[in-house]
Design an enzyme around this catalytic site. Structure first.
Site, short mmCIF file in Angstrom:
data_model
loop_
_atom_site.label_atom_id
_atom_site.label_comp_id
_atom_site.label_asym_id
_atom_site.label_seq_id
_atom_site.Cartn_x
_atom_site.Cartn_y
_atom_site.Cartn_z
CG ASP A 75 -1.61 1.06 1.46
OD1 ASP A 75 -2.32 1.37 0.29
OD2 ASP A 75 -2.18 1.50 2.57
CD GLU A 88 -0.24 -6.06 6.92
OE1 GLU A 88 -1.02 -6.05 5.87
OE2 GLU A 88 -0.60 -5.32 7.97
CE1 TYR A 139 -4.40 0.64 9.95
CE2 TYR A 139 -3.42 -1.57 9.62
CZ TYR A 139 -3.25 -0.24 9.74
OH TYR A 139 -2.10 0.39 9.59
CD GLU A 176 1.12 -1.48 9.55
OE1 GLU A 176 0.23 -1.50 8.85
OE2 GLU A 176 2.10 -1.90 9.00
#
Ligand code: GCB
Length: 642
Positions: free
Chosen positions: A194, A436, A489, A525
């Site tokens: 990303d 990840e 998230y 994160e």
């Protein structure tokens, strides 16, 4: 044209020329000179249907400026090339681009010894020629490479350096990507990670000299005992005569505080009584204390042959199944995931930006960050050493979804190069092997076992981690690492709009990671996209209020977790907004920054600042800045009843 051919065409020919020795940063000394080749280079993109035009027409033997059937641009180095022109075809180009420039080599350098050419990084793959002759090639961006060019140069005259740079990402490049062909025949690069796939000569280019017999590499490991520091050093050198290595440790005032014994062997241990330890920012009034390790190569007659000065910090690192200790004190990491990213220059090294970033990092009271998702420039790392900012140093493996043997070799190479570059940095406290990866696939087991073993074969002084996005019960990798890292998230990709669920979810997940693997845990994160200036009360997704409240809910979870003893760090995603590939889920890029892309605070930055400074006060007794809280009203005076 098969796009695989682009990268292969570069690398089949060049393996043998690549230098496999040390990668010491070029520093001038009594025996070494350094000249920068940064500045304005010529830049050419081949014609769209002729990706190998430069090779076919031998551009490395020509001046790019004189080419007639392609447009010649002026390109600043260092910089990513993508956002410099006004042409989207250059921004989105897939494949080779070409750079060249002329430079002068002084006559006095003839027989000076050796001359070297070094690139801080070229993303992603490159080949380099001097005066039309191939000198080196390198694959993997974000890492330095060099070659000796002594015999390629014309002394006392102008020389030409040419670079072919290929940004293609495929199934067996680090990181992975895929190239598709559109109906029109145009190639497009796709990737799962990303951030925008910036490319080019994005870090400094240097020409420097060493004597013929020279110091090739320095490896330092430090320890502490009470107030005594120990510096274990190993010097490697290239010499065809008998030499000795005199090593001196010099403090900030210029005093020699320890030196090698009279045998001056290329290895040894220096003992430093009452040492100034390297402390992280906020843990000590003088964080980031650096000594200079001065290494001198001496002839049998004690004449100076070569000299190199390496900054080092004296500190110890230890870890248990619940904590991470620096100088025998447990640390709690509070910081960010970041990117090398800014308007116009992309990932190009930019000193004003770097200094601004460190000023903001210290203003906000962070003590750490992760070099998500690739190694950052050496100049950025130098400042982390100097300011005492702790670094989780990540290699360029991000979002790997298929595990091939050929990829494993390159992944390991990237770690070899990273560790060779950063092994002496006191700021680097953890090696991150990947971000990840799809560790829910059984192939991840053998793959990451090898990756982590490889790190351990190169450096046992620092712990390892893999930053996971898969659920705790499905990963095949975490048993190999020393520290568990996870990204989640909550309130965004999971339960978007439902902030009340956050504390429960975060506490439950972090606890599950610890219970399953019995290792310290970091949340690497969390966060939510936020459009600066968008306000809603009650909070609503994408607003500044939502980001602030999303953070508060995480803070509640972190504070509960801190009492449990195994939770050692919180990293918000992200330090600043950054550019991504074009997609309908990103409005001009990823907006999870607490600072805007132009490095101004959102409401969340002020909020985070209050937390990070309170943590520093609680944990390390740091003094709060006096502008942390705004004046509201005089303190309440309680009048006693008469
Ligand atoms: C992640 C990735 C990071 C992304 C972030 C996001 O899990 O590690 O690279 O930018 O999520 O904002 O989606």
């Amino acid at each position: 044209m098969n796009t695989r051919f682009l990268i292969l065409s570069l690398f089949l020919q060049v393996k043998s020329e690549t230098y496999h020795g040390g990668i010491l940063y070029p520093r001038p000394s009594e025996t070494r000179q350094v000249v920068s080749l940064d500045g304005l280079w010529n830049f050419v993109v081949p014609q769209p249907n002729r990706p190998l035009q430069g090779f076919d027409e031998h551009w490395y033997k020509k001046n790019l400026k004189e080419l007639t059937d392609v447009e010649v641009h002026i390109m600043p180095v260092p910089s990513s090339y993508n956002d410099i022109t006004t042409n989207w075809k250059i921004r989105d180009h897939v494949g080779l681009v070409w750079y060249d420039r002329k430079f002068f080599v002084p006559k006095s350098w003839y027989q000076i010894g050796r001359v070297w050419l070094r690139f801080g990084s070229v993303s992603y793959a490159s080949q380099v020629w001097i005066n039309g002759r191939l000198v080196m090639g390198h694959e993997i961006g974000h890492l330095p490479f060099l070659a000796e060019v002594t015999d390629f140069l014309i002394y006392g005259k102008e020389n030409l350096v040419t670079v072919a740079c290929d940004n293609t990402l495929l199934a067996d490049t680090v990181p992975q990507g895929k190239v598709d062909t559109l109906e029109t025949g145009r190639l497009v690069q796709t990737y799962n990670f990303d951030f925008f796939n910036y490319a080019g000569i994005d870090r400094p280019v240097t020409l420097y000299t060493t004597p013929k017999n020279y110091i090739d590499d320095i490896t330092v490991a430090t320890e502490t005992d009470g107030d005594v520091g120990f510096v274990d050093y190993r010097i490697s050198y290239i010499s065809d005569v008998n030499v000795t290595c005199r090593v001196s440790l010099i403090d900030k005032k210029g005093n020699v505080v320890a030196k090698s014994d009279e045998r001056d062997e290329p290895y040894g241990i220096l003992e430093v009584p009452k040492a100034n330890f390297w402390w992280p920012y906020l843990m000590d009034p003088n964080p980031g204390y650096l000594y200079t390790l001065q290494v001198e190569l001496l002839s049998e007659h004690r004449d100076l042959i070569d000299k190199y000065s390496q900054p080092i910090g004296i500190r110890s690192i230890a870890w248990t199944n619940t904590s991470l200790l620096i100088n025998n004190r447990p640390v709690y990491l509070h910081g960010f995931g970041r990117h090398e990213d800014s308007d116009i220059r992309g990932k190009g090294l930019d000193l004003p930006l770097i200094i601004r970033d460190y000023n903001l990092i210290r203003w906000v009271g962070a003590n750490a960050y992760r070099t998500s998702h690739y190694p950052y420039a050496e100049e950025i790392m130098d400042l982390a050493d100097e300011f005492g900012i702790m670094i989780i140093d990540e290699c360029p493996s991000v979002d790997t979804e298929a595990f091939y043997d050929s990829l494993l070799i390159k992944h390991k190479n990237s770690l070899t190069e990273l560790i060779k570059r950063d092994k002496n940095r006191p700021s680097v406290i953890i090696w991150s092997a990947a971000n990840e990866p799809r560790t829910q696939y059984p192939q991840a087991l053998g793959y990451f076992k090898e990756v982590i073993n490889h790190i351990k074969s190169l450096d046992i002084t620092r712990p390892t981690t893999i930053v996971e996005a898969q659920p705790v019960n499905s990963v095949y990798s975490s048993q190999f690492v020393d520290i568990i890292s996870f990204n989640r998230y909550n309130g965004w990709y999971v339960n978007g709009g439902n902030l009340d669920v956050i504390p429960l979810s975060v506490v439950a997940e972090a606890t599950a990671w610890h219970e399953k693997f019995n290792k310290p845990v970091i949340m690497q994160e969390y966060g939510g996209d936020t459009l600066e200036g968008l306000h809603f009360t009650p909070d609503f997704i994408w607003s500044e209020e939502y980001q602030v409240n999303l953070m508060s809910k995480h803070f509640q979870a972190f504070d509960q977790l801190r009492t449990r003893g195994f939770f050692i760090g919180e990293f918000i995603w992200n330090f600043a907004d950054f550019k991504t590939a074009q997609t309908f889920t990103r409005v001009g890029g990823n907006k999870k920054g607490i600072f805007t892309r132009s490095r101004q605070p959102k409401a969340s930055a002020h909020h985070l600042r209050k937390r990070y400074w309170s943590l520093a006060t609680q944990l390390y007794n740091a003094t709060l800045p006096n502008d942390l809280y705004n004046y509201v009203a005089p303190p309440v005076v309680v009048h006693e009843e008469l």
